[in-house]
Scaffold this motif. Structure first.
Motif, mmCIF file in Angstrom:
data_model
loop_
_atom_site.group_PDB
_atom_site.id
_atom_site.type_symbol
_atom_site.label_atom_id
_atom_site.label_comp_id
_atom_site.label_asym_id
_atom_site.label_seq_id
_atom_site.Cartn_x
_atom_site.Cartn_y
_atom_site.Cartn_z
ATOM 1 N N THR A 110 9.824 11.630 1.045
ATOM 2 C CA THR A 110 9.150 10.353 1.273
ATOM 3 C C THR A 110 7.654 10.474 1.007
ATOM 4 O OG1 THR A 110 8.922 10.856 3.636
ATOM 5 C CG2 THR A 110 10.818 9.537 2.973
ATOM 6 N N LEU A 111 7.085 9.341 0.641
ATOM 7 C CA LEU A 111 5.643 9.201 0.468
ATOM 8 C C LEU A 111 5.174 8.012 1.301
ATOM 9 C CD1 LEU A 111 7.007 9.404 -2.742
ATOM 10 C CD2 LEU A 111 4.681 10.264 -3.073
ATOM 11 N N ALA A 112 3.909 8.033 1.667
ATOM 12 C CA ALA A 112 3.337 6.936 2.441
ATOM 13 C C ALA A 112 1.848 6.831 2.123
ATOM 14 C CB ALA A 112 3.554 7.152 3.940
ATOM 15 N N LEU A 113 1.256 5.753 2.580
ATOM 16 C CA LEU A 113 -0.173 5.517 2.384
ATOM 17 C C LEU A 113 -0.953 6.200 3.500
ATOM 18 C CD1 LEU A 113 -2.103 3.834 0.497
ATOM 19 C CD2 LEU A 113 -2.048 2.086 2.291
ATOM 20 N N TYR A 149 -12.691 6.568 7.481
ATOM 21 C CA TYR A 149 -12.578 5.523 6.460
ATOM 22 C C TYR A 149 -12.098 4.216 7.093
ATOM 23 C CZ TYR A 149 -10.976 2.695 2.597
ATOM 24 O OH TYR A 149 -10.790 1.639 1.738
ATOM 25 N N LEU A 150 -11.091 4.296 7.944
ATOM 26 C CA LEU A 150 -10.546 3.088 8.565
ATOM 27 C C LEU A 150 -11.570 2.440 9.504
ATOM 28 C CD1 LEU A 150 -6.943 4.382 9.310
ATOM 29 C CD2 LEU A 150 -7.652 2.819 7.483
ATOM 30 N N LEU A 207 -8.877 2.584 -3.438
ATOM 31 C CA LEU A 207 -7.603 3.287 -3.530
ATOM 32 C C LEU A 207 -7.728 4.499 -4.437
ATOM 33 C CD1 LEU A 207 -5.168 0.249 -3.854
ATOM 34 C CD2 LEU A 207 -5.653 1.597 -1.812
ATOM 35 N N VAL A 208 -7.034 5.558 -4.062
ATOM 36 C CA VAL A 208 -6.978 6.796 -4.838
ATOM 37 C C VAL A 208 -5.594 6.877 -5.467
ATOM 38 C CG1 VAL A 208 -7.039 9.315 -4.723
ATOM 39 C CG2 VAL A 208 -8.606 7.945 -3.298
ATOM 40 N N GLY A 256 -11.092 7.050 0.025
ATOM 41 C CA GLY A 256 -10.263 5.849 -0.039
ATOM 42 C C GLY A 256 -8.894 6.113 0.554
ATOM 43 N N LEU A 257 -8.004 5.152 0.366
ATOM 44 C CA LEU A 257 -6.626 5.277 0.802
ATOM 45 C C LEU A 257 -5.765 5.699 -0.384
ATOM 46 C CD1 LEU A 257 -6.333 1.958 2.871
ATOM 47 C CD2 LEU A 257 -6.978 4.244 3.697
#
Length: 304
Positions: free
Chosen positions: A170-173, A179-180, A198-199, A242-243
């Motif tokens: 699995t992958l996620a953000l 940063y947040l 975004l990265v 970034g995210l």
């Protein structure tokens, strides 16, 4: 020109090895590195082979050596010879364990962040086996015998290959708390379209379509900071740039990172791929069994 396996002239095996190395590398220098000799020696062996067969096997191009029609015809026979030689070498090892070299091609993330951490146990069990771990942005070709095994992101549809699913992952953000705090925590995917960096991957350097996943988070997302290296992306996200979408087995081990929009999970798979001619070699069989067991044991890390 067709040269059946049983009718080739009696020629030094090292000449055939040089031919095969050039065919796989596409360049004399690359073939020389593979064989552990200098390019002059490789060139001399090739010329000797061509003289014995009475035909040119390669054409010199701007990018390197390209097989002629005669070279293409010879390649399959020499590959069969190389496979037979590999089996003989392993059988000669008797009960002393696996012998020879196992070359593994894998994506950078799986190779560096997962396989490299567990592979020492496999090598310790087979100390006479040399292991080449090629973890990079792209894959060596099992079809061209550039690698014994490739851990790929999709099942190949063509070629003389054998594949089975190794594991889902699995992958996620992810992002950092800093940063947040500075940019706000998105509560829904559409929030990412405005006010967030975004990265991600460089679009024209994506080596597998399975890596195009920003649109699965939210259609229309574009990365502002891009790299073909997933390790570089992880470093960028962890530094607060970034995210970014990262494999969970990478991100969850980094305390600087937190999941963003955790309900948006992306599922992908790893596939164990090898050429059909070498699938029964003891070193390939042993590695497949070990890796299957390791992936099953680590399923909670690959797919949390």
């Amino acid at each position: 020109m067709t040269i059946p396996f049983g009718t080739m002239p009696s020629i030094d095996w090292s000449d055939y090895q040089a031919f095969l190395a050039i065919a796989r590398a596409g360049q004399l220098a690359g073939a020389a590195r593979t064989l552990g000799v200098d390019p002059t020696t490789v060139g001399r062996r090739l010329r000797r082979l061509e003289a014995s067969l009475g035909t040119a096997l390669f054409e010199q191009t701007r990018s390197g050596q390209e097989l002629t029609e005669a070279g293409e015809a010879l390649l399959s026979s020499v590959e069969a010879m190389a496979s037979a030689a590999g089996r003989i070498a392993e059988q000669a090892g008797g009960n002393d364990g696996l012998y020879g070299t196992l070359r593994i091609s894998t994506s950078e993330g799986f190779g560096c962040w997962f396989l490299a951490r567990h592979l020492p146990r496999f090598q310790a069990a087979h100390p006479r086996l040399a292991i080449d771990l090629v973890a990079s942005s792209g894959f060596l070709s099992p079809t061209r015998r550039e690698a014994d095994v490739a851990i790929m992101l999709s099942r190949p549809r063509t070629g003389p290959l054998v594949a089975h699913k190794l594991s889902d992952y699995t992958l996620a953000l992810y992002g950092t708390q800093d940063y947040l705090a500075a940019h706000g925590t998105p509560s829904r995917p559409a929030d990412l379209l405005d006010g967030h960096a975004l990265v991600g991957y460089i679009p024209d350097l994506i080596y597998s379509p399975e890596l195009r996943y920003l649109d699965e988070i939210q259609p229309g997302l574009k990365a502002a900071i891009r790299s073909p290296s997933i390790t570089a992306q992880q470093s960028l996200v962890a530094s607060g740039a970034g995210l970014g979408v990262l494999p969970c087995f990478m991100a969850e081990s980094d305390p600087r990172l937190v999941a963003v929009l955790p309900e948006k999970r992306i599922l992908r798979s790893f596939w164990f791929v090898t050429h059909q001619d070498i699938r029964k070699l003891p070193r390939v069989v042993a590695f497949r069994q070990w890796l299957d067991e390791t992936a099953l044991r680590m399923e909670g890390i690959l797919k949390p």
